[in-house]
Design an enzyme around this catalytic site. Sequence first.
Site, PDB file in Angstrom:
ATOM      1  N   HIS A 264       1.655  -2.950   1.719  1.00 34.29           N
ATOM      2  CA  HIS A 264       1.856  -3.780   0.532  1.00 34.29           C
ATOM      3  C   HIS A 264       0.544  -3.919  -0.257  1.00 34.29           C
ATOM      4  O   HIS A 264       0.491  -3.616  -1.456  1.00 34.29           O
ATOM      5  CB  HIS A 264       2.374  -5.159   0.969  1.00 34.29           C
ATOM      6  CG  HIS A 264       2.643  -6.105  -0.154  1.00 34.29           C
ATOM      7  ND1 HIS A 264       3.914  -6.349  -0.634  1.00 34.29           N
ATOM      8  CD2 HIS A 264       1.812  -6.876  -0.912  1.00 34.29           C
ATOM      9  CE1 HIS A 264       3.845  -7.218  -1.635  1.00 34.29           C
ATOM     10  NE2 HIS A 264       2.583  -7.557  -1.829  1.00 34.29           N
ATOM     11  N   GLU A 265      -0.507  -4.332   0.425  1.00 36.38           N
ATOM     12  CA  GLU A 265      -1.793  -4.529  -0.265  1.00 36.38           C
ATOM     13  C   GLU A 265      -2.354  -3.188  -0.750  1.00 36.38           C
ATOM     14  O   GLU A 265      -3.029  -3.124  -1.772  1.00 36.38           O
ATOM     15  CB  GLU A 265      -2.804  -5.251   0.639  1.00 36.38           C
ATOM     16  CG  GLU A 265      -2.360  -6.643   1.117  1.00 36.38           C
ATOM     17  CD  GLU A 265      -1.861  -7.579   0.017  1.00 36.38           C
ATOM     18  OE1 GLU A 265      -2.302  -7.435  -1.145  1.00 36.38           O
ATOM     19  OE2 GLU A 265      -1.002  -8.437   0.316  1.00 36.38           O
ATOM     20  N   HIS A 268      -1.004  -2.539  -4.159  1.00 34.03           N
ATOM     21  CA  HIS A 268      -1.778  -3.265  -5.181  1.00 34.03           C
ATOM     22  C   HIS A 268      -3.104  -2.539  -5.458  1.00 34.03           C
ATOM     23  O   HIS A 268      -3.538  -2.400  -6.601  1.00 34.03           O
ATOM     24  CB  HIS A 268      -2.090  -4.689  -4.706  1.00 34.03           C
ATOM     25  CG  HIS A 268      -0.929  -5.643  -4.783  1.00 34.03           C
ATOM     26  ND1 HIS A 268      -0.273  -5.919  -5.959  1.00 34.03           N
ATOM     27  CD2 HIS A 268      -0.333  -6.416  -3.834  1.00 34.03           C
ATOM     28  CE1 HIS A 268       0.691  -6.824  -5.717  1.00 34.03           C
ATOM     29  NE2 HIS A 268       0.679  -7.126  -4.442  1.00 34.03           N
ATOM     30  N   GLU A 294       3.290  -6.337  -8.646  1.00 30.61           N
ATOM     31  CA  GLU A 294       4.137  -6.460  -7.465  1.00 30.61           C
ATOM     32  C   GLU A 294       5.049  -5.238  -7.319  1.00 30.61           C
ATOM     33  O   GLU A 294       5.420  -4.861  -6.214  1.00 30.61           O
ATOM     34  CB  GLU A 294       4.944  -7.764  -7.558  1.00 30.61           C
ATOM     35  CG  GLU A 294       5.480  -8.287  -6.255  1.00 30.61           C
ATOM     36  CD  GLU A 294       4.424  -8.655  -5.210  1.00 30.61           C
ATOM     37  OE1 GLU A 294       3.223  -8.769  -5.570  1.00 30.61           O
ATOM     38  OE2 GLU A 294       4.784  -8.800  -4.039  1.00 30.61           O
TER      39      GLU A 294
HETATM   40 ZN    ZN Z   1       1.929  -8.613  -3.570  1.00 26.67          ZN
END
Ligand code: ZN
Length: 523
Positions: A264-265, A268, A294
């Site tokens: 997830h990170e 980003h 996101e």
């Molecule tokens: Zn996030």
Amino acid sequence: METKFQELKTRLLEVNDISSAAGLLYWDQSTYMPPGGAAARGRQMATLSRLAHEKFVDPAVGKLLDELVPYEESLNYDSDEASMLRVTRREYERATKIPSEFLAEVTSHTSESYQVWTEARPANDFERMRPYLEKTLDYSRQAANFFPGYEHIADPLIESSDYGMKATEVSRVFAELREALVPIVSTITSQEPADDSCLHQHFPEEKQLSFGLEVAKQFGYDMNRGRQDKTHHPFMTKFSLGDVRITTRTKENFLGDALFSTLHETGHALYEQGIRMDLEGTPLAGGTSSGVHESQSRLWENMVGRSRGFWYYYYPKLQSVFPEQLGAVSRDTFNRAINKVERSLIRTNADEVTYNLHVMLRFDFELAMLEGKLEIRDLPDAWRERFEADFGIVPPDDKDGVLQDVHWYFGLIGGSFQGYTLGNILAAQFYTSAFKAHPEIPAEIKRKGEFSTLHNWLKENLYQHGSKYTAPEIIERATGSPLSIKPYIAYLKLKYGYFYNLDNDGTQQWEDMVKTWPGQSVS
Ligand code: ZN
């Protein structure tokens, strides 16, 4: 004109440097700082934030922006210079409309509210939070009213994180999504739940971290411009385009936590690392909105990282890292475990199917509170009622109901949740467009564990621009159409139609949908 533009750029670079220094202090606080540093660190970060704000709202900046109007008008809309002026003007107007005394008052109120919340939540004591929340709602309305002329009172708050999105448009999209989601959730949850016991074994931390980071690097995370450290609440942070960091946490008794939060990170971070280097230090060198940001974490975490195609290649590698734990667990069992759907109370633990229902509940309540249709004192009951309608379960207490998220207790009410669901919707829309341009993407992932075609498409169409274009602009440019829930619903139906019995009625409509979703049809 060029001299004035350079002068503006220099001032903005200083603002950026001070903010980045504050960001580094925050990163340190969340990773390595000894507990004794907390009090001074809070003050140091507040000082730097204040200095950055003061420097930015300096009337000299406003004067330069005014003087540069003819220059901006002489330039092409797409040029870096015009974009920089457009984005800076927008932010300058936002920043100067809210008086600094008001900001200081709100900050001191919300930090007090946060302190009380850290005790009231474990004590399940909503009544204790009620006066704080009432005051927060009052401040939120005041904040919105610094921007008269809005269509909906939530618009100015939504625009602070998702510029270009309006409450009525988000509500319309969410209502459409909710209508499609509720039957999917009830169909899935009426079936035998997946067995995810294979994830709940002992997995040594070091091995978890190195496997996650290996995948992050394969995704394209550049370690020359990044690093990973441990923290309590994972996040991504950037001090320059040459230094984009991710943090993670591990649970040795659960494999899913560190792995998927790392992916997830990483999503980003790929967005930030993908911004054109020559935008460094300018207001354009950052993601364009919380929803678009996101979308990238969700795309890499869920649409890639939880796909069967991905694990076709990577599962044998994971098994060789954890032979005792996973050697006897089939790939299919593992895929079902990491995609387990269940009705649950807590948003942050929710799976990708039910997650959006959690978000929509909060978004709708924010609007109702701001509109004055929902009183704070009625919030816990309203929560239980809506939760039962959407999830079929009633939260047993407020601790895991209305008190669970920090957002309303540490910030304003309004604009803080929509980005999560916009991100899910957009992730599918971007992925589908990448797949249309390059139908070989799913096979590359599945056969070779390679992501460069997907990554390059995202860099080319999305990342490189930073915040040059607003969310609606970049969606239109990259996908050729405005925000749409269709690709996301197709994604959910196809992916979960494999694991659960959904309404695959064999119609042409279903067949057409199959063709639009990458990866599901690759055998
Ligand atoms: Zn996030």
